[in-house]
Design an enzyme around this catalytic site. Structure first.
Site, PDB file in Angstrom:
ATOM      1  N   HIS A 203       0.852  -1.185   0.000  1.00 38.10           N
ATOM      2  CA  HIS A 203       0.000   0.000   0.000  1.00 38.10           C
ATOM      3  C   HIS A 203       0.892   1.241   0.000  1.00 38.10           C
ATOM      4  O   HIS A 203       2.020   1.211   0.505  1.00 38.10           O
ATOM      5  CB  HIS A 203      -0.899   0.004   1.233  1.00 38.10           C
ATOM      6  CG  HIS A 203      -1.751  -1.214   1.362  1.00 38.10           C
ATOM      7  ND1 HIS A 203      -2.985  -1.332   0.784  1.00 38.10           N
ATOM      8  CD2 HIS A 203      -1.517  -2.398   1.993  1.00 38.10           C
ATOM      9  CE1 HIS A 203      -3.498  -2.518   1.063  1.00 38.10           C
ATOM     10  NE2 HIS A 203      -2.619  -3.196   1.796  1.00 38.10           N
TER      11      HIS A 203
ATOM     12  N   ARG B 256      20.488 -10.296   5.329  1.00 38.73           N
ATOM     13  CA  ARG B 256      21.773 -10.008   4.703  1.00 38.73           C
ATOM     14  C   ARG B 256      22.555 -11.302   4.492  1.00 38.73           C
ATOM     15  O   ARG B 256      22.434 -12.241   5.275  1.00 38.73           O
ATOM     16  CB  ARG B 256      22.604  -9.067   5.585  1.00 38.73           C
ATOM     17  CG  ARG B 256      22.023  -7.670   5.730  1.00 38.73           C
ATOM     18  CD  ARG B 256      22.958  -6.785   6.541  1.00 38.73           C
ATOM     19  NE  ARG B 256      22.504  -5.397   6.586  1.00 38.73           N
ATOM     20  CZ  ARG B 256      21.691  -4.891   7.501  1.00 38.73           C
ATOM     21  NH1 ARG B 256      21.241  -5.697   8.478  1.00 38.73           N
ATOM     22  NH2 ARG B 256      21.334  -3.626   7.467  1.00 38.73           N
TER      23      ARG B 256
ATOM     24  N   ALA C  48      15.910 -18.746   9.600  1.00 35.76           N
ATOM     25  CA  ALA C  48      14.620 -18.569  10.258  1.00 35.76           C
ATOM     26  C   ALA C  48      14.467 -17.158  10.806  1.00 35.76           C
ATOM     27  O   ALA C  48      15.409 -16.571  11.334  1.00 35.76           O
ATOM     28  CB  ALA C  48      14.470 -19.587  11.390  1.00 35.76           C
TER      29      ALA C  48
END
Length: 208
Positions: free
Chosen positions: A119, A184, A164
């Protein structure tokens, strides 16, 4: 302008601002939810044949072997393409208002979320009702760790492990491990990694 001749469905798939309540989009989402209801309420003893059948009907394209553990959620389904041997664990969510292209031998751990949808930042623009979808591409042999979030416009290369809890905001090159929020690269994956199944634990078998 060319985009003015497009309906809202076409604008959505073109990555342009669109309104989600027009031009057959609510009906397409309802059709998707009906298929998801069948998938997510399917009796366990029917899933071996039933899950692949529903997913192949729901997605825009799949390999021959595909598996998604219920529950699974998406917006349209038809904008998702996966390759051979796609596997998703519990609670995969794909907001596929933009195209999501996933390669072969891709694994999604529990609670992975793939979001093409977004949005506008400014409240006036956001309150206008316009939203957008920017395509996401995931290569071959990728493992997305649990609770990974992939954001609009991201491309993940081949042979990648995403740790994770990562939030992937930018492209990730091939043959690396990447973790964190924002995600990263921490190191390359090399041939030396082949002999280990977890950290410093070596395989005690030879058929890998």
């Amino acid at each position: 302008m060319v985009e003015n001749t497009m309906n809202q469905h076409e604008r959505m798939l073109a990555g342009l601002p669109y309104k989600a309540w027009l031009d057959g989009l609510p009906e397409a989402r309802l059709e998707c939810r009906c298929k998801l209801y069948v998938l997510n309420t399917m009796a366990p003893d029917l899933r071996e044949d039933g899950v692949p059948r529903v997913i192949k009907d729901l997605f825009g394209g799949t390999g021959e072997r595909v598996w998604v553990e219920p529950p699974f959620h998406c917006d349209y389904g038809s904008n998702i393409t996966v390759g051979e041997d796609f596997y998703a664990n519990f609670n995969l969510t794909i907001l596929d208002v933009g195209n999501v292209t996933i390669g072969s031998n891709v694994m999604c751990a529990p609670n992975v979320s793939i979001y093409t949808a977004g949005h506008p930042v400014h409240p006036d623009s956001r309150n206008s009702g316009y939203e957008y979808g920017i395509p996401i591409t995931i290569g071959d042999n990728v493992w997305l760790g649990g609770n990974t979030i992939v954001l609009p416009g991201v491309t993940i290369g081949d042979n990648v492990v995403i740790g994770a809890g990562s939030v992937v905001t930018k492209d990730i090159p091939s043959n690396v491990i990447a973790v964190g929020s924002p995600c990263r690269v921490i190191r390359e994956i090399t041939d030396a990694d082949r002999d280990y199944y977890f950290k410093d634990r070596r395989f005690d078998v030879t058929d890998y």
